[in-house]
Motif scaffolding. Structure first.
Motif, mmCIF file in Angstrom:
data_model
loop_
_atom_site.group_PDB
_atom_site.id
_atom_site.type_symbol
_atom_site.label_atom_id
_atom_site.label_comp_id
_atom_site.label_asym_id
_atom_site.label_seq_id
_atom_site.Cartn_x
_atom_site.Cartn_y
_atom_site.Cartn_z
ATOM 1 N N ASN A 198 1.263 -1.297 -4.678
ATOM 2 C CA ASN A 198 2.127 -1.172 -3.499
ATOM 3 C C ASN A 198 1.646 -0.043 -2.607
ATOM 4 O O ASN A 198 2.421 0.611 -1.934
ATOM 5 C CB ASN A 198 3.594 -1.007 -3.902
ATOM 6 C CG ASN A 198 3.782 0.165 -4.852
ATOM 7 O OD1 ASN A 198 2.994 1.120 -4.832
ATOM 8 N ND2 ASN A 198 4.803 0.097 -5.682
ATOM 9 N N THR A 199 0.364 0.178 -2.606
ATOM 10 C CA THR A 199 -0.190 1.190 -1.695
ATOM 11 C C THR A 199 -0.050 0.667 -0.271
ATOM 12 O O THR A 199 -0.293 -0.505 0.008
ATOM 13 C CB THR A 199 -1.694 1.415 -1.963
ATOM 14 O OG1 THR A 199 -2.313 0.140 -2.141
ATOM 15 C CG2 THR A 199 -1.897 2.252 -3.199
ATOM 16 N N ALA A 200 0.377 1.570 0.627
ATOM 17 C CA ALA A 200 0.644 1.099 1.998
ATOM 18 C C ALA A 200 -0.354 1.632 3.007
ATOM 19 O O ALA A 200 -0.303 1.280 4.175
ATOM 20 C CB ALA A 200 2.054 1.522 2.394
ATOM 21 N N SER A 201 -1.272 2.486 2.571
ATOM 22 C CA SER A 201 -2.233 3.033 3.538
ATOM 23 C C SER A 201 -3.530 3.355 2.833
ATOM 24 O O SER A 201 -3.598 3.364 1.604
ATOM 25 C CB SER A 201 -1.681 4.305 4.163
ATOM 26 O OG SER A 201 -1.688 5.332 3.180
ATOM 27 N N GLN A 202 -4.549 3.650 3.632
ATOM 28 C CA GLN A 202 -5.830 3.988 3.033
ATOM 29 C C GLN A 202 -5.705 5.271 2.226
ATOM 30 O O GLN A 202 -6.314 5.423 1.166
ATOM 31 C CB GLN A 202 -6.887 4.158 4.131
ATOM 32 C CG GLN A 202 -8.273 4.144 3.547
ATOM 33 C CD GLN A 202 -9.344 4.180 4.629
ATOM 34 O OE1 GLN A 202 -9.049 4.059 5.808
ATOM 35 N NE2 GLN A 202 -10.570 4.353 4.212
ATOM 36 N N GLY A 203 -4.896 6.196 2.739
ATOM 37 C CA GLY A 203 -4.676 7.452 2.027
ATOM 38 C C GLY A 203 -4.123 7.201 0.632
ATOM 39 O O GLY A 203 -4.589 7.768 -0.352
ATOM 40 N N GLN A 204 -3.155 6.304 0.564
ATOM 41 C CA GLN A 204 -2.560 6.008 -0.743
ATOM 42 C C GLN A 204 -3.563 5.306 -1.644
ATOM 43 O O GLN A 204 -3.601 5.538 -2.856
ATOM 44 C CB GLN A 204 -1.307 5.144 -0.571
ATOM 45 C CG GLN A 204 -0.170 5.904 0.095
ATOM 46 C CD GLN A 204 1.124 5.118 0.150
ATOM 47 O OE1 GLN A 204 1.128 3.898 -0.005
ATOM 48 N NE2 GLN A 204 2.233 5.807 0.347
ATOM 49 N N GLU A 205 -4.368 4.439 -1.036
ATOM 50 C CA GLU A 205 -5.382 3.751 -1.838
ATOM 51 C C GLU A 205 -6.339 4.761 -2.444
ATOM 52 O O GLU A 205 -6.713 4.677 -3.617
ATOM 53 C CB GLU A 205 -6.161 2.747 -0.973
ATOM 54 C CG GLU A 205 -5.376 1.484 -0.672
ATOM 55 C CD GLU A 205 -6.146 0.481 0.169
ATOM 56 O OE1 GLU A 205 -7.302 0.779 0.550
ATOM 57 O OE2 GLU A 205 -5.609 -0.601 0.449
ATOM 58 N N GLU A 206 -6.742 5.763 -1.649
ATOM 59 C CA GLU A 206 -7.674 6.779 -2.157
ATOM 60 C C GLU A 206 -7.027 7.595 -3.249
ATOM 61 O O GLU A 206 -7.665 7.954 -4.241
ATOM 62 C CB GLU A 206 -8.138 7.681 -1.015
ATOM 63 C CG GLU A 206 -9.272 7.041 -0.226
ATOM 64 C CD GLU A 206 -9.722 7.892 0.935
ATOM 65 O OE1 GLU A 206 -10.420 7.338 1.800
ATOM 66 O OE2 GLU A 206 -9.384 9.090 0.973
ATOM 67 N N GLU A 207 -5.750 7.874 -3.046
ATOM 68 C CA GLU A 207 -5.013 8.655 -4.057
ATOM 69 C C GLU A 207 -5.011 7.897 -5.381
ATOM 70 O O GLU A 207 -5.283 8.457 -6.442
ATOM 71 C CB GLU A 207 -3.580 8.810 -3.555
ATOM 72 C CG GLU A 207 -2.869 10.065 -4.016
ATOM 73 C CD GLU A 207 -1.413 10.034 -3.579
ATOM 74 O OE1 GLU A 207 -1.169 9.924 -2.350
ATOM 75 O OE2 GLU A 207 -0.540 10.075 -4.457
#
Lengths: 234, 825
Positions: free
Chosen positions: B653-662
């Motif tokens: 449920n990642t909503a942004s590239q930042g979250q994906e990287e995290e």
């Protein structure tokens, strides 16, 4: 003066590089309403040029042309088109019918753009071609085609009928009947008719004969008693 | 055009001058056709030539050998002895974290020979970096990297970064910015075992530093004498074009020998890669091939229409000369000498057109198309050599079609007797047309409308040519727009619809049973992970049972649970779902086409060194790459062993590239995870690659416009000149210029409408054909065309055709009544 047509000192000069060709070199004449005029002269004399200018198909280089009180020599191209549309009926040597329209349709084509056209059916009947109304030009003989062309010109109810060598492509008898038709129309409808020809023999049928040579008027003859065309032999 | 025995040249020039517009229009359309044909067809070879030159100049290794056990000088010597090997350069390639301003990014590091070493090692260069700015490193404390990294980090040449591996870390000063033949792709840097799993950039450092960072310190081992990678240069490879078979012929034997060597003496521990295992090179080759496929079909359409236009022009010309031809015939000139004049006219026009068109095309199209790809590839400007064989082919086709048209038109006239020729052609008899029978419509039509209707059906040749020309234009537009639709739509369907998962990861060690459960549990702890499924995925080669050919870009996928699969990947065909069977496999659509395999037939799968036969139970809708889906039961059955899972698919449920990287950073902490890929990443890359087709489509559309314009111009021109007497007569009768124009234009408009309608249908077929030929091996394009595209195509066509009408309006005002009515013709 009240003359119907006044052609005053008209010149038409073609310039080709250094060479000047004077097709019409100072022609002056006048025509009355209802007159049957023949303009005759040898080939290249300038007769067709005169007719073209008179018919609004070409501009004069100098001089003035007045038709029914209007100085057409001062007209713009668009005004000339209007002039041709309402005031002129033209009959060509090679008929120039629209191949894709029947006889009656060819006449209707001209009638539909005029203010006061004559009934196309009637006019076609007047030229004796009622029974051929649904034929295409390719199915008509030369004489019949020319008669359709005349009907087309007449249907416009013009002030002036101009005919450029109308019998040039026709045989002797057919030619005669076409000329008779033109003359009858002239008399019965009171229409001014001008016929160009290189055949001097028909001159006697005209009210006025204008002879043109080398771009100039050689002579203007008035026939008090024009000869009916049936009686002319050549 | 009178023929005087020894004055052919003079006559020709005079005739050309007198009919300069006709000559030019034939010349122009031939030029366009040849430019297009030659230019588009030259693009693929030019692209390959450009890359080949770049790779050769910068000494890209023909073969790369990697080994987790490392290589020694002894190994180097053994490989050098292999026939065909010209040089073997040892080096280091490893994954590291680059630290700059507190940010850590995974990068790929390659070693580079630094001159002043005096260590006796060979300083032959391979995979040479291309200096863009600054200098190459001169000592072990300096490094070079790419522009993208400096931009992203906001640092410059002269700044310091730190490279960290599990063997240590070291600070380097950035001395220069480079491009590398190993990474001609601008944005794809491959997978990384560190950090987020994707390399952000590449670095190059001295060999000693590379050894220190990549090889662990083991007592008794001189790590400066151990290498992680060997680059092999093959003798004759440089002269060969990398993208042609001749190159493969030289490389394959060496590659096989190296593989033999690995099998016999090194227990198969070497990974042997050639140029095409390089993702950038492979991708580039595919892109070039795709252009090549487009170049097969489109130019032919142009030539066809060009030939039609020439035919009408030459036919008109011959008709105008009818009387003259009759006179010549009457005088006793033979048919051949009369025909030769027209032949020469057409020949001169087409040769001139070809000579102008070819060089322009060879320069223009490859440059335009290549420039579109420069977004994706770091290559120098495209090489555009004059492609002699293409020039000859296109010239031949152009000249033959033009002169054939001229000769055909001629011969038709010359069959008539001289007397007939000298008479004006009898006007075609007017005929009644079907529409006339419909009384109530016919009566309502004005005369000009009646003439229009009759004319359209009367002049059949002209009708056909306008309709075909316009249809061709519309067809091209539909195909162009449709291509875009088909290509773009698959990214959406594939990556958002068919792939329900958005994260896929690969393990270092396959897991099964309890290990697998533990692994899943650990991943599940992460709040971003919503659903998780283990799977086995491996590259295999597949062939139809009984045939010899094999496909190798195929992956086998075995999910942990058959029923769960549909939550992660949709298997379906024609809107009905497919369940994973336990007595056979499901294969993807394109694969089934390529292998020519239908439901119920058998295929042979080679996994590792095992080959087994499987039954194809179903075929699934799929657009990118090839897959074979197999249940674990079936796997067990045919491989005689239980499956081990080496990867997983997850819905996050990642909503942004930042979250994906995290999430990536978190997951990579798991020691068994080798790499991660979010589908957004894959689909973005794919979309970028497809976007470059935009410029190609733009070129096609422009050419379609040129086509429509030339065709309409020509036909209107012919229309007017043929019917000049009719037009002059009507003008005399007193028709205004506007009425005169609409007389002709009405026909043009109706023919254009009919042509456009036909073209829309033609476009559908053309599109299907182009799609089938433009697809590369790994992709299946959608077959749809959006309704908007049809509308755009129709509107554009009518605009193009209409522009001609506007352009030619002046002709009507200029009709000289007196001149036109003179001749008897």
């Amino acid at each position: 003066m009240g003359r119907f047509i006044e052609f005053n000192d008209v010149r038409k000069i073609y310039k080709s590089g250094e060479v000047e060709i004077k097709a019409v070199d100072g022609v002056t004449f006048s025509v009355d309403k209802g007159e049957f005029v023949v303009i005759a002269g040898p080939s290249g004399a300038g007769k067709t040029t005169v007719l073209n200018i008179l018919g609004g198909m070409d501009f004069a280089s100098s001089g003035s042309i007045i038709v029914d009180g209007n100085e057409i020599s001062k007209y713009t191209a668009r005004q000339l088109t209007t002039y041709r549309r309402y005031d002129i009926g033209f009959v060509f040597q090679f008929y120039n019918l629209v191949q894709n329209l029947t006889a009656i349709e060819n006449v209707e084509l001209a009638a539909q753009i005029c203010k006061n056209p004559l009934d196309p059916e009637q006019v076609l009947e007047q030229v004796g071609l009622k029974h051929r109304r649904n034929n295409f030009p390719a199915q008509l003989s030369g004489g019949e085609q020319q008669r359709v062309a005349i009907a087309r010109a007449l249907a416009k109810n013009p002030k002036l009928l101009l005919c450029d060598e109308p019998t040039g492509a026709l045989d002797y008898n057919t030619g005669k009947s076409v000329l008779k038709l033109l003359h009858d129309t002239c008399r019965s409808m009171g229409m001014t008719v001008i016929v160009i020809t290189h055949n001097l023999a028909i001159a006697p049928m005209a009210d006025k004969v204008i002879r043109i040579k080398n771009g100039k008027v050689e002579s203007i003859t008035i026939n008090e008693n024009p000869v009916p065309v049936e009686r002319i032999e050549w | 055009m009178v023929i005087m025995k020894n004055a052919f040249g003079k006559n020709l020039i005079r005739e050309i001058r007198n009919t300069i517009t006709r000559f030019l229009s034939i010349m122009v359309i031939v030029a366009i056709g040849v430019a297009f044909f030659g230019g588009i067809r030259a693009t693929c070879p030019d692209m390959k030539l450009t890359a080949d030159k770049y790779l050769d100049e910068n000494k890209m290794a023909d073969i790369r050998i990697l080994s987790s056990l490392g290589f020694t000088d002894e190994d180097v010597a053994k490989i050098k002895k292999i026939k065909g090997v010209s040089d073997v350069v040892p080096g280091y390639t490893f994954d590291a974290l680059a630290v700059s301003r507190d940010e850590e990014k995974p990068v790929k590091v390659h070693s580079i020979a630094i001159s002043a070493q005096g260590s006796g090692k060979s300083v032959s260069e391979v995979n040479k970096p291309v200096l863009v700015e600054g200098n190459l490193p001169e000592n072990e404390d300096e490094c070079i990297t790419e522009k993208g990294y400096l931009n992203d980090e906001g640092i410059n040449i002269g700044d310091y970064i730190e490279l960290k591996t599990q063997n240590g870390s070291k600070k380097f000063k950035i001395t220069g910015v480079v491009n590398s033949p190993m990474y001609i792709n601008t944005f794809e840097r491959g997978n990384n075992s560190l950090g987020s799993g994707k390399s952000a950039a590449f670095f190059q450092i001295g060999e000693k530093s590379a050894a220190e960072l990549s090889i662990p310190e083991i007592p008794g081992m001189d790590r400066y004498a151990v290498y992680t990678e060997l680059s092999v240069i093959i003798d004759e490879a440089k002269e060969k074009n990398t993208f042609m078979d001749e190159y493969k012929d030289v490389v394959e034997p060496v590659k096989s020998e190296i593989q033999e060597l690995s099998k016999n003496e090194y227990s198969n521990s070497w990974y042997v890669f050639d140029m095409f295992d390089n993702e950038s090179v492979y991708g580039y080759m595919n892109d070039a091939d795709r252009i090549g496929a487009v170049g097969e079909v489109f130019p032919l359409i142009f030539f066809f229409v060009a030939a039609l236009v020439c035919l009408t022009s030459m036919t008109r010309m011959v008709e105008e000369h009818r009387t003259q031809m009759g006179v010549l015939k009457a005088l006793g000139y033979g048919k051949l000498s009369i025909i030769s004049q027209y032949f020469l006219y057409a020949f001169t026009a087409s040769i001139a057109g070809s000579i102008i068109g070819a060089p322009i095309g060879f320069r223009l199209f490859p440059t335009v198309i290549f420039n579109a790809y420069r977004v994706m590839y770091n290559l120098p400007a495209v090489v555009t050599p004059f492609n002699m064989s293409l020039a000859i082919t296109s010239t031949l086709v152009a000249v033959i079609s033009t002169t054939a048209a001229a000769v055909m038109a001629c011969i038709k006239e010359l069959t008539s007797a001289p007397a007939e020729l000298m008479r004006p052609r009898a006007p075609k008899a007017g005929k009644r047309i079907f529409l006339e029978r419909i009384g109530f419509i016919w009566r309502r039509m004005s005369f000009t409308k009646k003439v229009t209707a009759r004319n359209i059906f009367r002049y059949k040749k002209r009708f056909l040519m306008t309709v075909i020309g316009i249809a061709g234009c519309t067809g091209l537009l539909v195909t162009g727009f449709g291509l875009k639709d088909s290509i773009l739509s698959i990214t959406d369907i594939q990556f958002n619809d068919i792939y329900v998962y958005n994260l896929i990861g690969y393990l270092k060690q396959p897991v099964t049973g309890e290990e697998a459960d533990l692994f899943k549990a650990e991943l599940d702890r992460n709040s971003y992970i919503e659903k998780l499924m283990l799977l086995f995925q491996q590259s295999i080669s597949v062939g139809k049972s009984g045939s010899n050919s094999k496909q190798s870009n195929v992956y086998i996928t075995v999910p942990e649970d058959n029923k769960d699969l549909k939550k992660f990947i949709k298997l379906r065909m024609n809107d009905s779902d497919i369940d994973l069977p336990d007595d056979g496999v499901v294969i993807t659509q394109k694969l089934s086409k390529m292998l020519d395999v239908k439901k119920g037939e058998y295929i042979d799968i080679t996994l590792g060194d095992k080959t087994v036969q499987c039954k194809v139970r179903d075929i699934t809708e799929h657009y990118v790459w090839h897959y074979i889906y197999m249940s674990k039961q079936y796997y067990n059955q045919i491989f005689n062993m239980p499956v081990k899972f080496n990867g997983f698919a997850s819905i996050t449920n990642t909503a942004s590239q930042g979250q994906e990287e995290e999430l990536s950073k978190e997951l990579m902490k798991n020691s068994n995870i080798n790499s991660l890929n979010f589908t957004t990443n894959i689909s973005d890359n794919f979309r970028k690659s497809m976007r470059s087709l935009d410029s190609v489509i733009f070129v096609l559309i422009l050419s379609a416009a040129a086509l429509a314009f030339v065709v309409m111009y020509n036909l209107t021109n012919i229309n007017i000149t043929e019917r000049i007497r009719e037009l002059a007569t009507i003008k005399v009768l007193g028709f205004y210029d506007k009425e005169l124009a609409s007389y002709i234009y009405r026909e043009n408009i109706i023919l254009s409408l009919i042509g456009t309608a036909a073209g829309l249908i033609l476009g559908i077929f053309l599109h299907k054909y182009v799609i089938a030929t433009t697809e590369t091996d790994i992709v299946m394009f959608g077959r749809n065309i959006n309704s908007v595209s049809f509308i755009y195509s129709a509107i554009l066509t009518l605009i193009f055709a209409g522009t001609v009408n506007v352009f030619m309006y002046g002709r009507f005002t200029r009709i000289n009544m007196v001149e036109s009515l003179k001749s008897a013709e």
